[in-house]
Design an enzyme around this catalytic site. Structure first.
Site, mmCIF file in Angstrom:
data_model
loop_
_atom_site.group_PDB
_atom_site.id
_atom_site.type_symbol
_atom_site.label_atom_id
_atom_site.label_comp_id
_atom_site.label_asym_id
_atom_site.label_seq_id
_atom_site.Cartn_x
_atom_site.Cartn_y
_atom_site.Cartn_z
ATOM 1 N N TRP A 21 0.863 -1.182 -0.016
ATOM 2 C CA TRP A 21 -0.047 0.046 -0.020
ATOM 3 C C TRP A 21 1.249 1.214 0.028
ATOM 4 C CZ3 TRP A 21 -1.655 2.782 4.910
ATOM 5 C CH2 TRP A 21 -2.414 3.938 4.661
ATOM 6 N N ASP A 49 0.944 -8.920 1.111
ATOM 7 C CA ASP A 49 -0.361 -8.518 1.138
ATOM 8 C C ASP A 49 -0.444 -7.231 0.067
ATOM 9 O OD1 ASP A 49 -3.150 -8.205 2.654
ATOM 10 O OD2 ASP A 49 -2.329 -5.970 2.448
ATOM 11 N N TYR A 54 -4.818 -0.266 -4.696
ATOM 12 C CA TYR A 54 -3.711 0.157 -4.323
ATOM 13 C C TYR A 54 -3.225 0.485 -5.828
ATOM 14 C CZ TYR A 54 -3.547 -1.944 0.248
ATOM 15 O OH TYR A 54 -4.073 -2.552 1.551
ATOM 16 N N PRO A 207 1.630 -0.817 11.682
ATOM 17 C CA PRO A 207 2.050 -0.808 13.112
ATOM 18 C C PRO A 207 2.988 0.123 13.538
ATOM 19 C CG PRO A 207 3.121 -2.771 11.691
ATOM 20 C CD PRO A 207 1.809 -1.630 10.821
ATOM 21 N N ARG A 228 7.286 10.462 4.576
ATOM 22 C CA ARG A 228 5.558 10.232 4.353
ATOM 23 C C ARG A 228 5.155 11.463 4.611
ATOM 24 N NH1 ARG A 228 3.390 4.655 5.292
ATOM 25 N NH2 ARG A 228 4.757 3.938 3.722
ATOM 26 N N ASN A 295 12.606 -3.872 9.809
ATOM 27 C CA ASN A 295 11.536 -4.138 10.489
ATOM 28 C C ASN A 295 11.327 -5.700 10.788
ATOM 29 O OD1 ASN A 295 10.871 -1.540 10.095
ATOM 30 N ND2 ASN A 295 9.390 -1.651 8.547
#
Length: 336
Positions: A21, A49, A54, A207, A228, A295
Site C-alpha cells: 500500500w 499483502d 492500491y 504497526p 511520508r 522491520n
C-alpha cells in the site's frame, strides 16, 4: 522468521508480512519495489499483502512481477476487494457478487497466479446484502480461486454476522485486517475479544503508525525531506493525525526502551503489535530494502512486561482506544 497460524485454520504465515500500500505503482519505482520484495524474501518473509485498489491495480501488477519465478507453494499471497478500480464505474466497487467475481479474476491475472491464499473484503459494504457477499466468497473458494477468506476493518458485530453466514455456506472467516499500533488500539475493546471467540486472527496494518513510531519526526522541527509526512501520494493525510507535539514528544521517550530491547524504534513498534496473541502478522511497507530488514527483526521477539508497562505509561494520554472508530472506517455509501 517465525510463523503463526492464521485464525482457526491450518495456514501458517510469516509473523511479518510485506505489504505494498502507498508504495508499489505510485511512490516507489518498479526496480526499487522489486528490490524491497527481494529483501523481504531474503529475510524469510513469505506472506505478501496487496489490494486491487492500491495505485488502481498497479500495485498488484508490480507484486506479481516481483514474485514471478518464486515457488508459488512457498508463498502466501493476500489481496482485497472493495475499493473503486479501473474507470471507477457504478459496478467497479463494493462487495456485490458482480464486482467480487470480476475483481477476483482481475487480481489473479495481475498477480500471475491461479489462486489467492487469502481474499479479503477490504471494508464492510452497507449497500450489498451480506448474504450476497458471503455467497460470492463461498463460490470462489469452491472454484479453487480462493483458499481462505478474510475481512478488513469490520466491527465486532459485522465479524459475528459474517462468520455465522460463512459457516452456513461451508467455509470460515479466518482473519480481520485492522489498523493497530501502540498509538491506535481501537480493536482491543471489542474486535479482539470477539475474534478470539470466532477463531479469527488480526492481520494488522500500520504497526509503525505511518512512520511516526520510528521517532524520525521531532517536535518543533521541520519535517524530514522526502518523508511520508511530506508526500501527498505517500500518505501525508494519514499521518497528519499524529503530527502533534504532544504525540511526538512522547514517542521520543520510547527511544531508550528500544535501545534497552536492542531494537530500532520501527522494529520495537512492530514487535509490540506481535505481543498481542490475537495478532497473526504485522504488515510492513517499505520504500528501501534496508527498511524491510530493519522491520523484519521484530519477528520472534518477546518484550518483557516491564517494558510493555513503560510503553503504556509513556503513551497513555495520546492513545486512541475508542471502539467506535472501527465503524467509522467503512464508508456509509459505495458511490465511486
Amino acid at each position: 522468521m517465525d510463523f503463526r497460524y492464521l485464525g482457526n485454520s491450518g495456514l501458517k504465515i510469516s509473523e511479518v508480512t510485506y505489504g505494498n500500500w502507498l508504495t508499489h505503482g505510485s511512490q516507489v519505482e518498479n526496480e526499487q519495489a522489486q528490490a524491497c520484495v527481494r529483501a523481504a524474501l531474503d529475510n524469510g518473509i513469505t506472506t505478501f499483502d496487496t489490494a486491487d485498489v492500491y495505485a488502481n491495480t498497479k500495485a498488484e501488477t508490480v507484486l506479481g512481477e516481483a514474485l514471478k519465478g518464486e515457488r508459488r507453494e512457498s508463498l502466501e499471497i493476500f489481496t482485497k476487494v472493495f475499493g473503486p478500480i479501473g474507470p471507477k464505474g457504478h459496478n467497479d466497487l463494493g462487495l456485490s457478487r458482480k464486482h467480487i467475481m470480476e475483481a477476483a479474476n482481475g487480481s489473479l491475472q495481475r498477480l500471475q497466479t491461479d489462486y489467492i491464499d487469502l481474499y479479503q473484503a477490504h471494508r464492510y459494504d452497507v449497500e450489498t446484502p451480506l448474504e450476497e457477499t458471503m455467497q460470492a466468497f463461498a463460490d470462489l473458494v469452491r472454484a479453487g480461486k480462493v483458499l481462505y477468506v478474510g475481512v478488513s476493518e469490520w466491527t465486532a458485530q459485522q465479524l459475528r454476522d459474517g462468520a455465522a453466514l460463512a459457516r452456513e455456506l461451508g467455509f470460515q472467516l479466518i482473519s480481520n485486517q485492522p489498523q493497530y499500533s501502540m498509538l491506535w488500539r481501537v480493536i482491543e475493546g471489542e474486535v479482539v475479544p470477539t475474534s478470539k471467540e470466532l477463531g479469527i486472527s488480526q492481520v494488522v496494518w500500520s504497526p509503525i503508525a505511518q512512520g511516526v513510531l520510528t521517532g524520525k519526526y521531532k517536535p518543533g522541527q521541520p519535517l524530514p525531506e522526502g518523508s511520508r509526512a511530506t508526500d501527498e501520494k505517500g500518505g501525508a493525510n494519514m499521518i497528519a493525525r499524529w503530527m502533534r507535539d504532544d504525540v511526538l514528544e512522547r514517542v521520543q521517550q520510547l527511544v531508550p526502551l528500544a535501545q534497552e530491547a536492542g531494537l530500532s524504534m520501527a522494529a520495537l513498534a512492530v514487535a509490540w503489535t506481535l505481543q498481542n496473541d490475537n495478532v497473526a502478522t504485522a504488515i510492513i511497507g517499505a520504500s528501501r530494502p534496508e527498511q524491510v530488514t530493519d522491520n523484519a527483526a521484530a519477528a520472534g521477539v518477546t518484550l518483557d512486561a516491564d517494558l510493555l508497562a513503560k510503553v503504556d505509561e509513556i503513551l497513555d494520554p495520546v492513545i486512541e482506544r475508542d471502539p467506535a472508530k472501527t465503524a467509522e472506517s467503512s464508508p456509509k455509501t459505495r458511490e465511486a
